[in-house]
Design an enzyme around this catalytic site. Structure first.
Site, PDB file in Angstrom:
ATOM      1  N   GLN A  82       1.034  -1.257  -0.013  1.00 43.74           N
ATOM      2  CA  GLN A  82       0.036  -0.136   0.033  1.00 43.74           C
ATOM      3  C   GLN A  82       0.693   1.255   0.141  1.00 43.74           C
ATOM      4  O   GLN A  82       0.632   2.301  -0.834  1.00 43.74           O
ATOM      5  CB  GLN A  82      -0.884   0.082   0.988  1.00 43.74           C
TER       6      GLN A  82
ATOM      7  N   GLU B 278       1.414  -1.195   8.233  1.00 40.87           N
ATOM      8  CA  GLU B 278       0.398   0.027   8.737  1.00 40.87           C
ATOM      9  C   GLU B 278       0.404  -0.107  10.486  1.00 40.87           C
ATOM     10  O   GLU B 278       0.778   0.696  10.779  1.00 40.87           O
ATOM     11  CB  GLU B 278      -0.966  -0.355   8.215  1.00 40.87           C
TER      12      GLU B 278
ATOM     13  N   ASP C  56       0.554   3.782   6.188  1.00 45.00           N
ATOM     14  CA  ASP C  56       0.869   3.378   4.732  1.00 45.00           C
ATOM     15  C   ASP C  56       0.517   4.603   3.649  1.00 45.00           C
ATOM     16  O   ASP C  56       1.375   5.160   2.863  1.00 45.00           O
ATOM     17  CB  ASP C  56      -0.063   2.359   4.128  1.00 45.00           C
TER      18      ASP C  56
ATOM     19  N   GLY D  67      -7.826  20.432  19.424  1.00 39.19           N
ATOM     20  CA  GLY D  67      -7.221  21.915  19.328  1.00 39.19           C
ATOM     21  C   GLY D  67      -7.926  22.384  20.696  1.00 39.19           C
ATOM     22  O   GLY D  67      -8.240  21.765  21.786  1.00 39.19           O
ATOM     23  N   GLY D  68      -7.969  23.682  20.452  1.00 38.10           N
ATOM     24  CA  GLY D  68      -8.449  24.395  21.820  1.00 38.10           C
ATOM     25  C   GLY D  68      -9.996  24.511  21.952  1.00 38.10           C
ATOM     26  O   GLY D  68     -10.522  25.317  22.861  1.00 38.10           O
TER      27      GLY D  68
HETATM   28  N1  CAO Z   1      11.882 -10.052  -9.346  1.00 38.38           N
HETATM   29  C1  CAO Z   1      12.616 -10.904  -8.437  1.00 38.38           C
HETATM   30  N2  CAO Z   1      12.311 -10.799  -6.884  1.00 38.38           N
HETATM   31  C2  CAO Z   1      11.758  -9.921  -6.623  1.00 38.38           C
HETATM   32  C3  CAO Z   1      10.871  -9.150  -7.389  1.00 38.38           C
HETATM   33  C4  CAO Z   1      11.183  -9.085  -8.751  1.00 38.38           C
HETATM   34  N3  CAO Z   1      10.448  -8.323  -9.627  1.00 38.38           N
HETATM   35  N4  CAO Z   1      10.213  -8.179  -6.766  1.00 38.38           N
HETATM   36  C5  CAO Z   1      10.611  -8.399  -5.442  1.00 38.38           C
HETATM   37  N5  CAO Z   1      11.316  -9.262  -5.244  1.00 38.38           N
HETATM   38  C6  CAO Z   1      11.885 -10.084  -4.060  1.00 38.38           C
HETATM   39  C7  CAO Z   1      12.725  -9.068  -3.353  1.00 38.38           C
HETATM   40  O1  CAO Z   1      13.897  -9.008  -3.860  1.00 38.38           O
HETATM   41  C8  CAO Z   1      12.800 -10.038  -1.936  1.00 38.38           C
HETATM   42  O2  CAO Z   1      13.880 -10.746  -1.941  1.00 38.38           O
HETATM   43  P1  CAO Z   1      14.902 -10.860  -1.010  1.00 38.38           P
HETATM   44  O3  CAO Z   1      14.488 -11.189   0.363  1.00 38.38           O
HETATM   45  O4  CAO Z   1      15.661 -12.194  -1.571  1.00 38.38           O
HETATM   46  O5  CAO Z   1      15.637  -9.575  -1.136  1.00 38.38           O
HETATM   47  C9  CAO Z   1      11.549 -10.450  -2.038  1.00 38.38           C
HETATM   48  O6  CAO Z   1      10.775 -10.238  -3.076  1.00 38.38           O
HETATM   49  C10 CAO Z   1      10.675 -10.054  -0.814  1.00 38.38           C
HETATM   50  O7  CAO Z   1      10.381  -8.674  -0.778  1.00 38.38           O
HETATM   51  P2  CAO Z   1      10.193  -7.897   0.616  1.00 38.38           P
HETATM   52  O8  CAO Z   1      11.011  -8.482   1.680  1.00 38.38           O
HETATM   53  O9  CAO Z   1      10.110  -6.432   0.264  1.00 38.38           O
HETATM   54  O10 CAO Z   1       8.639  -8.369   0.782  1.00 38.38           O
HETATM   55  P3  CAO Z   1       7.771  -9.217   2.132  1.00 38.38           P
HETATM   56  O11 CAO Z   1       6.475  -9.641   1.460  1.00 38.38           O
HETATM   57  O12 CAO Z   1       8.584 -10.174   2.602  1.00 38.38           O
HETATM   58  O13 CAO Z   1       7.683  -7.699   3.042  1.00 38.38           O
HETATM   59  C11 CAO Z   1       7.057  -5.593   3.495  1.00 38.38           C
HETATM   60  C12 CAO Z   1       6.904  -7.098   2.777  1.00 38.38           C
HETATM   61  C13 CAO Z   1       5.571  -4.568   3.240  1.00 38.38           C
HETATM   62  C14 CAO Z   1       6.932  -6.012   5.283  1.00 38.38           C
HETATM   63  C15 CAO Z   1       8.248  -5.165   3.389  1.00 38.38           C
HETATM   64  O14 CAO Z   1       8.440  -4.909   1.930  1.00 38.38           O
HETATM   65  C16 CAO Z   1       8.517  -3.652   3.953  1.00 38.38           C
HETATM   66  O15 CAO Z   1       8.956  -3.527   5.411  1.00 38.38           O
HETATM   67  N6  CAO Z   1       8.750  -2.690   3.335  1.00 38.38           N
HETATM   68  C17 CAO Z   1       9.039  -1.307   3.614  1.00 38.38           C
HETATM   69  C18 CAO Z   1       7.857  -0.715   4.635  1.00 38.38           C
HETATM   70  C19 CAO Z   1       6.657  -0.782   3.956  1.00 38.38           C
HETATM   71  O16 CAO Z   1       6.429  -0.203   2.921  1.00 38.38           O
HETATM   72  N7  CAO Z   1       5.614  -1.263   4.659  1.00 38.38           N
HETATM   73  C20 CAO Z   1       4.220  -0.791   4.194  1.00 38.38           C
HETATM   74  C21 CAO Z   1       3.673  -1.984   3.449  1.00 38.38           C
HETATM   75  S1  CAO Z   1       1.842  -1.621   3.139  1.00 38.38           S
HETATM   76  O17 CAO Z   1       1.293  -2.188   4.701  1.00 38.38           O
END
Ligand code: CAO
Length: 491
Positions: free
Chosen positions: A82, A204, A233, A312-313
């Site tokens: 998001q 979030e 988010d 607020g106030g």
């Molecule tokens: N091709 C190949 N690999 C891909 C890819 C693509 N096109 N797109 C993503 N990936 C891979 C990434 O490289 C990553 O691999 P590694 O762990 O080996 O480096 C893997 O997909 C997972 O990506 P991620 O760690 O970002 O995703 P997740 O689902 O494990 O975590 C989230 C999700 C949101 C917790 C994390 O991305 C995060 O903390 N983001 C920053 C904060 C944020 O934006 N949070 C808000 C989310 S909305 O509520």
């Protein structure tokens, strides 16, 4: 953490410090406290008749017919879930060409989350990815990396919200990107800024808790609460969008890109700014506008949850309206704004309160707010929330009906302004979404449906990157654009 503004002697000492010491201090914190110079003293702001001399002459075209605010800006959109998608959707509404890079086969994880129509992209995905194009690329495949490098050269901004370190693990370090395209702005959402939690994954509600929203939301006697507004988010996406636009503006002068970071904790705290204000006010005594003051409940050493007290106030509270027994949203927010106290007394049938010293001044009313709101509620309970709204607005009393999502979805005025929009999707059919909440008079937003997974892969390879038909076939044959590295027959 932001550095505290220096006291006078400390500031003097800083000025006297040797260049090396200054450099080290600046390195410790990216935030620099500077003294603003007088307007006339700054260079490069020569103005003629109040307008910047470098600007073109004002367009003669009618407003709304001279392109979009971000026309010509191309975004490499590496966002998911998001926070990041909210940011790039806003930029797309302002006219940027947003190319969403998705993992072959699955795409943005939200495509398949909270599914309501089998086989169709979820509303979670469609409502956050309007006006974008989608290309599938395996960013870890050698050919995929080659395509990404070309995209980096062809774009102005890379936006990502991967977990900390994920972009680097793909080989897309700042150094690599900056070398390929020194003009590239690299914008990231992360859960936390530099510090003890910088490596944490964040969603979030984690941000709402870490940014001070949860500890200050809810009722004093209850547990901390998260709010339905996605301030972690969508709120951070909004902050990031502003950072990107500012960086684009600066690039116009410097010619080079920069990193833009919006940490979710920081974004939430920015939106909770008034609560940090109250934290400091506690030193000066109880927070008199919090209803616990009127109830003689002592304050502790941190900002308490304030229920529905207004921030607020001007004291406010949520009051029952006619029908509250069966309708969970038959309530109104009522603000006892001081300038209209007389009107409030007349409306609720307590004209004597206008002159009674026990009620006539805001100070006198503060310890009796509960009793006053109980009396106002005995009046609001005789009317529907919309009747209260009409009566009060006639005499300038600020009130707000508690609108359900059903009422908002059906509200004609929100449809007319484009804030609520009906969109047609080739797989799921018609659905409602929230359009651009920011209205520009010379850059009109149209809401276009979200892309199907990889819908624009061919188009982007050929038209944006200029690959020949043979090259496109070769890239597809490598498996870089398809799931599990298999040859991609129909991207
Ligand atoms: N091709 C190949 N690999 C891909 C890819 C693509 N096109 N797109 C993503 N990936 C891979 C990434 O490289 C990553 O691999 P590694 O762990 O080996 O480096 C893997 O997909 C997972 O990506 P991620 O760690 O970002 O995703 P997740 O689902 O494990 O975590 C989230 C999700 C949101 C917790 C994390 O991305 C995060 O903390 N983001 C920053 C904060 C944020 O934006 N949070 C808000 C989310 S909305 O509520």
């Amino acid at each position: 953490m932001a550095k505290k503004a220096k006291s006078k002697p400390a500031r003097k000492a800083f000025r006297r410090a040797k260049p090396a010491a200054k450099k080290a201090a600046a390195k410790r914190s990216p935030v620099k406290v500077v003294t603003l110079k007088h307007k006339g003293a700054s260079r490069g702001t020569s103005r003629k008749n109040g307008a910047r001399s470098l600007l073109p002459p004002p367009s003669k075209k009618p407003f709304g017919r001279d392109g979009k605010a971000l026309d010509g800006v191309r975004i490499l959109d590496f966002t998911h879930v998001q926070s990041g998608p909210t940011c790039t959707q806003l930029l797309a509404w302002f006219g940027a060409d947003v190319i969403k890079v998705e993992r072959p086969g699955v795409g943005d994880i939200t495509r398949g989350q909270l599914v309501d129509v089998k086989g169709a992209d979820s509303l979670y995905f469609t409502m956050l990815n309007h006006n974008k194009r989608s290309i599938t690329i395996d960013s870890k495949h050698p050919e995929g990396k080659r395509v990404l490098n070309e995209l980096i050269k062809a774009c102005d901004v890379l936006v990502e919200n991967f977990a900390p370190g994920a972009l680097d693990r793909m080989g897309l370090t700042w150094e690599h990107i900056h070398k390929l395209n020194p003009r590239m702005i690299v914008a990231s959402v992360k859960g936390f800024g530099p510090g003890p939690y910088e490596d944490c994954k964040v969603y979030e509600n984690v941000a709402q808790c870490a940014g001070g929203a949860a500890s200050t939301t809810g009722f004093r006697e209850g547990p901390p609460l998260v709010t339905g507004a996605q301030i972690g988010d969508s709120g951070t996406g909004l902050h990031l969008a502003l950072g990107i636009v500012a960086a684009l503006y600066q690039r116009g002068r410097t010619g080079r890109g920069q990193k833009v970071l919006a940490a979710m904790q920081d974004g939430v705290l920015n939106l909770c700014r008034v609560k940090l204000r109250d934290q400091q006010r506690l030193k000066a005594g109880p927070l008199t506008e919090y209803s616990q003051y009127g109830q003689n409940i002592p304050f502790g050493d941190t900002v308490p949850r304030a229920g529905n007290d207004s921030g607020g106030g001007q004291p406010g509270w949520i009051l029952k309206c006619k029908g509250w027994e069966t309708d969970p949203n038959a309530y109104i927010y009522f603000i006892t704004q001081a300038p209209v106290w007389g009107a409030i007394c007349d409306v609720i049938g307590e004209p004597a309160w206008k002159t009674d010293p026990e009620y006539a001044t805001p100070k006198a009313r503060l310890p009796k707010l509960k009793q006053i709101f109980d009396r106002i509620e005995s009046w609001t309970m005789t009317k529907t929330k919309f009747e209260v709204m009409n009566i009060c607005n006639e005499v300038d009393i600020p009130v707000g009906p508690i609108l359900s999502m059903k009422e908002i979805a059906e509200e004609p005025s929100l449809r007319e302004t484009g804030t609520v929009v009906e969109v047609d999707h080739p797989v799921r059919g018609k659905y409602l979404t929230v359009g651009n909440p920011i209205k520009l008079s010379d850059s009109i937003s149209e809401v276009k449906r979200s892309p199907l997974l990889g819908e624009h892969t061919d188009e982007i390879l050929a038209k944006v990157l200029g690959f020949s038909k043979t090259e496109v076939e070769k890239i597809k044959g490598s498996g870089a654009l398809s799931a599990a590295g298999k040859e991609d027959k129909a991207a």
